[in-house]
Design an enzyme around this catalytic site. Structure first.
Site, PDB file in Angstrom:
ATOM      1  N   TRP A  17       0.834  -1.215   0.000  1.00  0.00           N
ATOM      2  CA  TRP A  17       0.000   0.000   0.000  1.00  0.00           C
ATOM      3  C   TRP A  17       0.860   1.252   0.000  1.00  0.00           C
ATOM      4  O   TRP A  17       0.599   2.207  -0.730  1.00  0.00           O
ATOM      5  CB  TRP A  17      -0.932  -0.057   1.196  1.00  0.00           C
ATOM      6  CG  TRP A  17      -1.945   1.028   1.347  1.00  0.00           C
ATOM      7  CD1 TRP A  17      -2.340   1.587   2.529  1.00  0.00           C
ATOM      8  CD2 TRP A  17      -2.730   1.696   0.339  1.00  0.00           C
ATOM      9  NE1 TRP A  17      -3.304   2.547   2.306  1.00  0.00           N
ATOM     10  CE2 TRP A  17      -3.560   2.632   0.967  1.00  0.00           C
ATOM     11  CE3 TRP A  17      -2.786   1.578  -1.056  1.00  0.00           C
ATOM     12  CZ2 TRP A  17      -4.443   3.460   0.280  1.00  0.00           C
ATOM     13  CZ3 TRP A  17      -3.676   2.408  -1.756  1.00  0.00           C
ATOM     14  CH2 TRP A  17      -4.485   3.324  -1.091  1.00  0.00           C
ATOM     15  N   ALA A 142      -3.857  -2.398  -3.369  1.00  0.00           N
ATOM     16  CA  ALA A 142      -2.604  -1.749  -3.734  1.00  0.00           C
ATOM     17  C   ALA A 142      -2.246  -1.965  -5.201  1.00  0.00           C
ATOM     18  O   ALA A 142      -1.798  -1.032  -5.878  1.00  0.00           O
ATOM     19  CB  ALA A 142      -1.482  -2.267  -2.834  1.00  0.00           C
ATOM     20  N   LYS A 193     -13.561  -3.234   9.182  1.00  0.00           N
ATOM     21  CA  LYS A 193     -13.785  -4.040   7.967  1.00  0.00           C
ATOM     22  C   LYS A 193     -12.768  -5.166   7.847  1.00  0.00           C
ATOM     23  O   LYS A 193     -13.065  -6.208   7.261  1.00  0.00           O
ATOM     24  CB  LYS A 193     -13.786  -3.149   6.725  1.00  0.00           C
ATOM     25  CG  LYS A 193     -12.478  -2.422   6.420  1.00  0.00           C
ATOM     26  CD  LYS A 193     -11.547  -3.203   5.518  1.00  0.00           C
ATOM     27  CE  LYS A 193     -10.231  -2.476   5.328  1.00  0.00           C
ATOM     28  NZ  LYS A 193      -9.298  -3.181   4.441  1.00  0.00           N
ATOM     29  N   ASP A 246     -15.215   0.233   1.617  1.00  0.00           N
ATOM     30  CA  ASP A 246     -14.082  -0.630   1.931  1.00  0.00           C
ATOM     31  C   ASP A 246     -14.558  -2.006   2.395  1.00  0.00           C
ATOM     32  O   ASP A 246     -13.920  -3.023   2.112  1.00  0.00           O
ATOM     33  CB  ASP A 246     -13.232   0.030   3.019  1.00  0.00           C
ATOM     34  CG  ASP A 246     -11.759  -0.319   2.907  1.00  0.00           C
ATOM     35  OD1 ASP A 246     -11.400  -1.123   2.032  1.00  0.00           O
ATOM     36  OD2 ASP A 246     -10.967   0.217   3.697  1.00  0.00           O
ATOM     37  N   THR A 250     -13.266  -5.569   0.663  1.00  0.00           N
ATOM     38  CA  THR A 250     -12.448  -6.550   1.373  1.00  0.00           C
ATOM     39  C   THR A 250     -13.226  -7.809   1.748  1.00  0.00           C
ATOM     40  O   THR A 250     -12.610  -8.852   1.995  1.00  0.00           O
ATOM     41  CB  THR A 250     -11.821  -5.941   2.636  1.00  0.00           C
ATOM     42  OG1 THR A 250     -12.845  -5.344   3.428  1.00  0.00           O
ATOM     43  CG2 THR A 250     -10.801  -4.898   2.292  1.00  0.00           C
ATOM     44  N   VAL A 281       0.980  -8.346   6.454  1.00  0.00           N
ATOM     45  CA  VAL A 281       0.247  -8.380   7.717  1.00  0.00           C
ATOM     46  C   VAL A 281      -1.242  -8.303   7.447  1.00  0.00           C
ATOM     47  O   VAL A 281      -1.708  -7.428   6.714  1.00  0.00           O
ATOM     48  CB  VAL A 281       0.667  -7.195   8.619  1.00  0.00           C
ATOM     49  CG1 VAL A 281      -0.159  -7.180   9.905  1.00  0.00           C
ATOM     50  CG2 VAL A 281       2.154  -7.267   8.941  1.00  0.00           C
TER      51      VAL A 281
END
Length: 334
Positions: A17, A142, A193, A246, A250, A281
């Site tokens: 990102w 990303a 989220k 978002d 996701t 992560v």
């Protein structure tokens, strides 16, 4: 006095990102300095103009300069904090003496500090008290951003003048920041989220069906909204790009680190094994118990997040957590 243009952008964190945001800022014509924790990542960006560890195969603008020296990044006109949420306090504490008073600092980390239960804005207020905080969050993978695909995000800042300057600094036709002033709503959507994406991944991994995934996403949004309103967030922020937008992204694609981790859990894999084989992560793992603790302090019911927290902390098996949710009493929708 007019706000001077933010021409030098420092980005803290060279994961996927952070690297994508560096690509955006370079396309916007800014001078970009990118801090990387790993020397090999900085070297790859500077020599090959690639981040093969975190964003492989995507060429980067040759003007982007990477460094492992925090002080070289911290004195820029504006800073984007893109390090993992659980590392934010340590990183910002280390860079504090190099940050000029009044510097706009956009928090791009999505999580809640597990050790303290504090939001990322609270962490930055403590570690960088003279900076002007902002939150950059929204539905954006990303790779899509780095490849120049159309993306829209929320940029929340209480200072309208600095917020507009940030939008001008990083906004391009394919990367559209929508200005807002509700920092709590913007950061809470990005944090919760991730937890809900783990839940949706579990649904997919257990092959519970698309209907279950849709129901879980909708009820998860209800949980997010309840917590957000309790913390003073605005409903329109939670229903916007950094909240519902978002969440939709996701919870609907294994391209999401959190959703793919949940899918692996749903398939019966061990959490420690899943984490061990990744270089990235999944913020929802650490955030889940922090969200639950925060909700309990505010007397907010969040059964889906509680189920995820129980799974990732080893307090319940996947099947037991699913069974507990399905056995809940019938109630009015709210």
């Amino acid at each position: 006095m007019a706000q001077k243009p933010l021409s030098h952008i420092g980005i803290i964190g060279a994961g996927a990102w952070g690297t994508a945001l560096a690509a955006v800022a370079a396309r916007a014509g800014r001078k970009v300095t990118l801090w990387a924790y790993e020397p090999e990542v900085a070297d790859s960006i500077n020599r090959q103009h690639l981040n093969e560890l975190y964003l492989p195969g995507i060429p980067l603008d040759t003007s982007i300069r990477a460094t492992t020296d925090l002080s070289a990044v911290s004195a820029n006109d504006a800073l984007l904090l893109v390090c993992p949420a659980q590392a934010l306090r340590s990183v910002t504490g280390s860079m504090a003496r190099h940050v000029k008073p009044g510097t706009p600092v956009a928090i791009c980390a999505k999580g809640i500090e597990q050790a303290t239960g504090k939001l990322m804005t609270e962490v930055v207020a403590e570690t960088l008290p003279e900076a002007v905080p902002a939150v950059l969050s929204g539905p954006s993978f990303a790779a899509d951003v780095a490849n120049g695909l159309p993306t829209a995000v929320t940029l929340a800042c209480a200072d309208d003048t600095l917020g507009e300057a940030l939008v001008e600094a990083i906004g391009i036709p394919a990367f559209r920041p929508y200005l807002a002033s509700d920092l709590i709503g913007a950061e809470l959507g990005g944090s919760v989220k991730n937890v809900l994406a783990i839940a949706c991944g579990i649904v997919e991994g257990r092959k519970l069906g698309a209907s279950a995934a849709a129901a879980l996403t909708a009820r998860g949004f209800a949980e997010l909204t309840r917590l957000g309103v309790a913390l003073g967030a605005r409903a329109e922020t939670l229903g916007g790009l950094s909240g519902l937008g978002d969440l939709i992204l996701t919870c609907g694609s294994r391209q999401s680190r959190n959703m793919s981790l949940g899918a692996a859990l749903g398939e019966g894999r061990d959490l420690a094994d899943i984490i061990a084989e990744r270089v990235t992560v999944a913020e929802g793992v650490a955030t889940a118990p922090a969200v639950v603790a925060l909700a309990r302090r505010h007397n907010v019911e969040m059964p889906i997040c509680e189920a995820v927290a129980a799974i990732v902390t080893g307090e319940a098996s996947v099947d037991d957590a699913i069974g507990g949710l399905l056995a809940r009493p019938f109630k009015r929708e709210a």
